[in-house]
Design a protein around this motif. Sequence first.
Motif, PDB file in Angstrom:
ATOM      1  N   ASN A  50      -3.385   4.682   0.079  1.00  0.00           N
ATOM      2  CA  ASN A  50      -3.092   3.290   0.425  1.00  0.00           C
ATOM      3  C   ASN A  50      -3.395   2.319  -0.706  1.00  0.00           C
ATOM      4  O   ASN A  50      -3.678   1.143  -0.470  1.00  0.00           O
ATOM      5  CB  ASN A  50      -3.782   2.868   1.724  1.00  0.00           C
ATOM      6  CG  ASN A  50      -3.140   3.529   2.915  1.00  0.00           C
ATOM      7  OD1 ASN A  50      -1.921   3.636   2.982  1.00  0.00           O
ATOM      8  ND2 ASN A  50      -3.957   4.001   3.836  1.00  0.00           N
ATOM      9  N   ALA A  95       0.801   5.062   0.841  1.00  0.00           N
ATOM     10  CA  ALA A  95       0.027   6.050   1.595  1.00  0.00           C
ATOM     11  C   ALA A  95      -0.248   7.305   0.777  1.00  0.00           C
ATOM     12  O   ALA A  95      -1.310   7.919   0.911  1.00  0.00           O
ATOM     13  CB  ALA A  95       0.748   6.412   2.891  1.00  0.00           C
ATOM     14  N   ALA A 146       0.831  -1.202   0.000  1.00  0.00           N
ATOM     15  CA  ALA A 146       0.000   0.000   0.000  1.00  0.00           C
ATOM     16  C   ALA A 146       0.873   1.262   0.000  1.00  0.00           C
ATOM     17  O   ALA A 146       1.861   1.335   0.732  1.00  0.00           O
ATOM     18  CB  ALA A 146      -0.919  -0.002   1.210  1.00  0.00           C
TER      19      ALA A 146
END
Length: 114
Positions: free
Chosen positions: A37, A33, A31
């Motif tokens: 994500n 951010a 993921a």
Amino acid sequence: MKIQYLEIVTRDVDAVCAAYTSAYNVQFGEADAALGNARTATLAGGGLVGVRAPLRETEEPVVRPYWLVDDIAVAVAVVVQAGGEIAVPPMEIPGHGTFAIYLLGGNDHGLWQL
């Protein structure tokens, strides 16, 4: 026209990533951010596909292409002139570029400037 980022918002990120990995032999990373994500994989031609969960309870699943543009301010003006509604004005994502989201013809669309 080139898609720089193909955003897929889903309630089952793992299932979508697994299906794409199986069908298209792509590998999704961890993921990111900075991209809500999203787990991303490289598209042919150098763009990315990102699969992420909704960021808020009211966000619905959607597949949103972000078209690569040379000048996002000009592209936003053209979209508005064509009747589009800007949902997210140009916003920089450090290390990724600048994006905007617009609504036109009942669909979500995006713009992306590197």
